[in-house]
Design a protein around this motif. Structure first.
Motif, PDB file in Angstrom:
ATOM      1  N   GLN A 102      53.777  40.572  30.898  1.00  0.00           N
ATOM      2  CA  GLN A 102      52.446  41.140  30.712  1.00  0.00           C
ATOM      3  C   GLN A 102      51.362  40.086  30.916  1.00  0.00           C
ATOM      4  O   GLN A 102      50.314  40.350  31.526  1.00  0.00           O
ATOM      5  N   GLN A 103      51.615  38.868  30.418  1.00  0.00           N
ATOM      6  CA  GLN A 103      50.631  37.799  30.564  1.00  0.00           C
ATOM      7  C   GLN A 103      50.460  37.403  32.033  1.00  0.00           C
ATOM      8  O   GLN A 103      49.339  37.174  32.503  1.00  0.00           O
ATOM      9  N   ILE A 104      51.566  37.342  32.760  1.00  0.00           N
ATOM     10  CA  ILE A 104      51.475  37.007  34.190  1.00  0.00           C
ATOM     11  C   ILE A 104      50.725  38.106  34.948  1.00  0.00           C
ATOM     12  O   ILE A 104      49.914  37.819  35.845  1.00  0.00           O
ATOM     13  N   ALA A 105      50.977  39.355  34.591  1.00  0.00           N
ATOM     14  CA  ALA A 105      50.249  40.453  35.240  1.00  0.00           C
ATOM     15  C   ALA A 105      48.752  40.367  34.941  1.00  0.00           C
ATOM     16  O   ALA A 105      47.916  40.620  35.818  1.00  0.00           O
ATOM     17  N   THR A 106      48.417  39.993  33.698  1.00  0.00           N
ATOM     18  CA  THR A 106      46.999  39.828  33.348  1.00  0.00           C
ATOM     19  C   THR A 106      46.370  38.702  34.144  1.00  0.00           C
ATOM     20  O   THR A 106      45.246  38.825  34.666  1.00  0.00           O
ATOM     21  N   TYR A 107      47.095  37.588  34.264  1.00  0.00           N
ATOM     22  CA  TYR A 107      46.585  36.454  35.041  1.00  0.00           C
ATOM     23  C   TYR A 107      46.408  36.832  36.516  1.00  0.00           C
ATOM     24  O   TYR A 107      45.422  36.442  37.162  1.00  0.00           O
ATOM     25  N   LYS A 108      47.365  37.568  37.065  1.00  0.00           N
ATOM     26  CA  LYS A 108      47.262  37.978  38.473  1.00  0.00           C
ATOM     27  C   LYS A 108      46.071  38.903  38.694  1.00  0.00           C
ATOM     28  O   LYS A 108      45.355  38.787  39.705  1.00  0.00           O
ATOM     29  N   ASN A 109      45.853  39.811  37.754  1.00  0.00           N
ATOM     30  CA  ASN A 109      44.704  40.708  37.870  1.00  0.00           C
ATOM     31  C   ASN A 109      43.395  39.929  37.825  1.00  0.00           C
ATOM     32  O   ASN A 109      42.485  40.147  38.643  1.00  0.00           O
ATOM     33  N   ALA A 110      43.307  38.989  36.877  1.00  0.00           N
ATOM     34  CA  ALA A 110      42.108  38.154  36.794  1.00  0.00           C
ATOM     35  C   ALA A 110      41.959  37.274  38.031  1.00  0.00           C
ATOM     36  O   ALA A 110      40.843  37.044  38.519  1.00  0.00           O
ATOM     37  N   TYR A 111      43.073  36.797  38.575  1.00  0.00           N
ATOM     38  CA  TYR A 111      43.036  35.952  39.779  1.00  0.00           C
ATOM     39  C   TYR A 111      42.508  36.738  40.979  1.00  0.00           C
ATOM     40  O   TYR A 111      41.676  36.233  41.755  1.00  0.00           O
ATOM     41  N   ASN A 112      42.975  37.965  41.140  1.00  0.00           N
ATOM     42  CA  ASN A 112      42.506  38.787  42.265  1.00  0.00           C
ATOM     43  C   ASN A 112      41.020  39.097  42.144  1.00  0.00           C
ATOM     44  O   ASN A 112      40.279  39.055  43.135  1.00  0.00           O
ATOM     45  N   LYS A 113      40.574  39.407  40.928  1.00  0.00           N
ATOM     46  CA  LYS A 113      39.148  39.667  40.731  1.00  0.00           C
ATOM     47  C   LYS A 113      38.314  38.409  41.011  1.00  0.00           C
ATOM     48  O   LYS A 113      37.247  38.479  41.631  1.00  0.00           O
ATOM     49  N   GLU A 114      38.829  37.262  40.551  1.00  0.00           N
ATOM     50  CA  GLU A 114      38.104  36.017  40.776  1.00  0.00           C
ATOM     51  C   GLU A 114      38.099  35.654  42.260  1.00  0.00           C
ATOM     52  O   GLU A 114      37.126  35.077  42.767  1.00  0.00           O
ATOM     53  N   LYS A 115      39.157  36.003  42.980  1.00  0.00           N
ATOM     54  CA  LYS A 115      39.212  35.754  44.414  1.00  0.00           C
ATOM     55  C   LYS A 115      38.174  36.585  45.150  1.00  0.00           C
ATOM     56  O   LYS A 115      37.486  36.082  46.064  1.00  0.00           O
ATOM     57  N   LEU A 116      38.033  37.845  44.774  1.00  0.00           N
ATOM     58  CA  LEU A 116      36.996  38.682  45.373  1.00  0.00           C
ATOM     59  C   LEU A 116      35.605  38.141  45.058  1.00  0.00           C
ATOM     60  O   LEU A 116      34.709  38.123  45.922  1.00  0.00           O
ATOM     61  N   LYS A 117      35.442  37.688  43.825  1.00  0.00           N
ATOM     62  CA  LYS A 117      34.158  37.114  43.441  1.00  0.00           C
ATOM     63  C   LYS A 117      33.863  35.845  44.246  1.00  0.00           C
ATOM     64  O   LYS A 117      32.717  35.597  44.651  1.00  0.00           O
ATOM     65  N   LEU A 118      34.903  35.036  44.490  1.00  0.00           N
ATOM     66  CA  LEU A 118      34.711  33.826  45.291  1.00  0.00           C
ATOM     67  C   LEU A 118      34.285  34.167  46.712  1.00  0.00           C
ATOM     68  O   LEU A 118      33.406  33.495  47.281  1.00  0.00           O
ATOM     69  N   ASN A 119      34.884  35.205  47.290  1.00  0.00           N
ATOM     70  CA  ASN A 119      34.479  35.618  48.634  1.00  0.00           C
ATOM     71  C   ASN A 119      33.019  36.048  48.666  1.00  0.00           C
ATOM     72  O   ASN A 119      32.279  35.724  49.610  1.00  0.00           O
ATOM     73  N   GLU A 120      32.589  36.769  47.628  1.00  0.00           N
ATOM     74  CA  GLU A 120      31.181  37.177  47.557  1.00  0.00           C
ATOM     75  C   GLU A 120      30.267  35.962  47.411  1.00  0.00           C
ATOM     76  O   GLU A 120      29.213  35.886  48.068  1.00  0.00           O
ATOM     77  N   TYR A 121      30.654  35.012  46.559  1.00  0.00           N
ATOM     78  CA  TYR A 121      29.830  33.818  46.366  1.00  0.00           C
ATOM     79  C   TYR A 121      29.762  32.968  47.632  1.00  0.00           C
ATOM     80  O   TYR A 121      28.704  32.411  47.963  1.00  0.00           O
ATOM     81  N   GLU A 122      30.890  32.852  48.347  1.00  0.00           N
ATOM     82  CA  GLU A 122      30.876  32.077  49.587  1.00  0.00           C
ATOM     83  C   GLU A 122      30.029  32.750  50.656  1.00  0.00           C
ATOM     84  O   GLU A 122      29.328  32.075  51.411  1.00  0.00           O
TER      85      GLU A 122
END
Length: 236
Positions: free
Chosen positions: A184-204
C-alpha cells in the motif's frame, strides 16, 4: 496627387490622428524618421510624442506649463521612460524565471525523495518476503514432523524447526500484515510520483515559456544557421 505632393499640414494631421487612435506607435515614428528628411522633421513634432507619452505612460505625471521649460522635450522624456519601463520588464522577467526555476528544482527534489522512499520501501518489502518465505518453510517442516519420513529428511526438518526462535503463527500473521502495508505504501508513493511528474512537466513548460524571448531565439537560430556557412568559408 501623390504622397509627396501632400502639404505638411495634412501630413501632420495624419500623424496626429494616428498617434491619438493608437494606430501609430513609437516604432512607426522612428521608421518614418529614417524614410526621408521631410518625414523626419514631421515625426519629431513634440505634439506627437506628447500624445504617445500620455497614451503609453498614463500613470506618469505630465510636466506642468510652469515647469515646461526645465523639462526635456517629449521625445527625450519618452525615451527615458521607455528605457525605465524596459528595465522594469526585464527585472520582472528575471524574477519570473527565478521563481519558475525554483518550482522546477523543488519538484525534482520531491521526485528524488519519492524515488528514495520507494527504493527503501521496496527493500523492506523484499526483506519481509524473504522472512515470510523462511517461516513458511518452518511451518511446513513442523507439520511434516507428524508424518513418517526418511530419517535424513526428518532430521533436516527437525533442525529447521529447532533453529526458529520466534512463534511461527503470530510472526506469520505480522509479516503478512507488514507485506500488505508495504504494498500500500509503495502504491501511495507511485501515485504521488506520477502526480509530481505531471507537475514537473507543467513547471518545465512554464519555465520554457518564461525564458522564451523572440529576439534571443531568432538570433540563436540565425547564428546556428550561419555556422555551416562560416565553416564552408574557412574550408575554402
Amino acid at each position: 496627387m501623390s504622397a509627396s505632393d501632400m502639404p505638411d499640414e495634412l501630413w501632420a494631421r495624419v500623424l496626429e490622428l494616428g498617434a491619438a487612435s493608437a494606430a501609430l506607435g513609437f516604432r512607426d515614428l522612428c521608421c518614418l524618421a529614417i524614410a526621408s528628411r521631410r518625414l523626419r522633421r514631421l515625426s519629431l513634432h513634440p505634439s506627437l510624442w506628447s500624445a504617445l507619452l500620455s497614451r503609453d505612460f498614463p500613470s506618469q505625471s505630465q510636466p506642468s506649463s510652469s515647469s515646461q521649460q526645465q523639462q526635456p522635450d517629449p521625445k527625450s522624456l519618452y525615451r527615458t521612460k521607455f528605457e525605465r519601463h524596459k528595465l522594469r520588464m526585464a527585472e520582472a522577467r528575471r524574477r519570473a524565471v527565478y521563481e519558475a526555476e525554483g518550482r522546477v528544482v523543488a519538484c525534482r527534489r520531491r521526485l528524488t525523495e519519492l524515488e528514495e522512499s520507494m527504493c527503501a520501501e521496496g527493500d523492506r518489502m523484499k526483506a519481509t518476503a524473504q522472512e515470510l518465505d523462511s517461516l513458511e518453510r518452518v511451518r511446513r517442516a513442523s507439520v511434516a514432523l507428524n508424518v513418517w519420513q526418511p530419517q535424513v529428511v526428518h532430521g533436516r526438518q527437525k533442525q529447521l524447526v529447532q533453529q526458529c526462535t520466534v512463534p511461527v503463527d503470530s510472526r506469520l500473521s505480522a509479516l503478512h500484515m507488514e507485506l500488505k502495508v508495504c504494498k500500500q505504501q509503495i502504491a501511495t508513493y507511485k501515485n504521488a510520483y506520477n502526480k509530481e511528474k505531471l507537475k514537473l512537466n507543467e513547471y518545465e513548460e512554464a519555465l520554457r515559456r518564461v525564458k522564451y524571448h523572440p529576439m534571443q531565439n531568432s538570433s540563436d537560430t540565425s547564428a546556428s544557421g550561419n555556422e555551416p556557412q562560416a565553416k564552408r568559408k574557412r574550408l575554402k
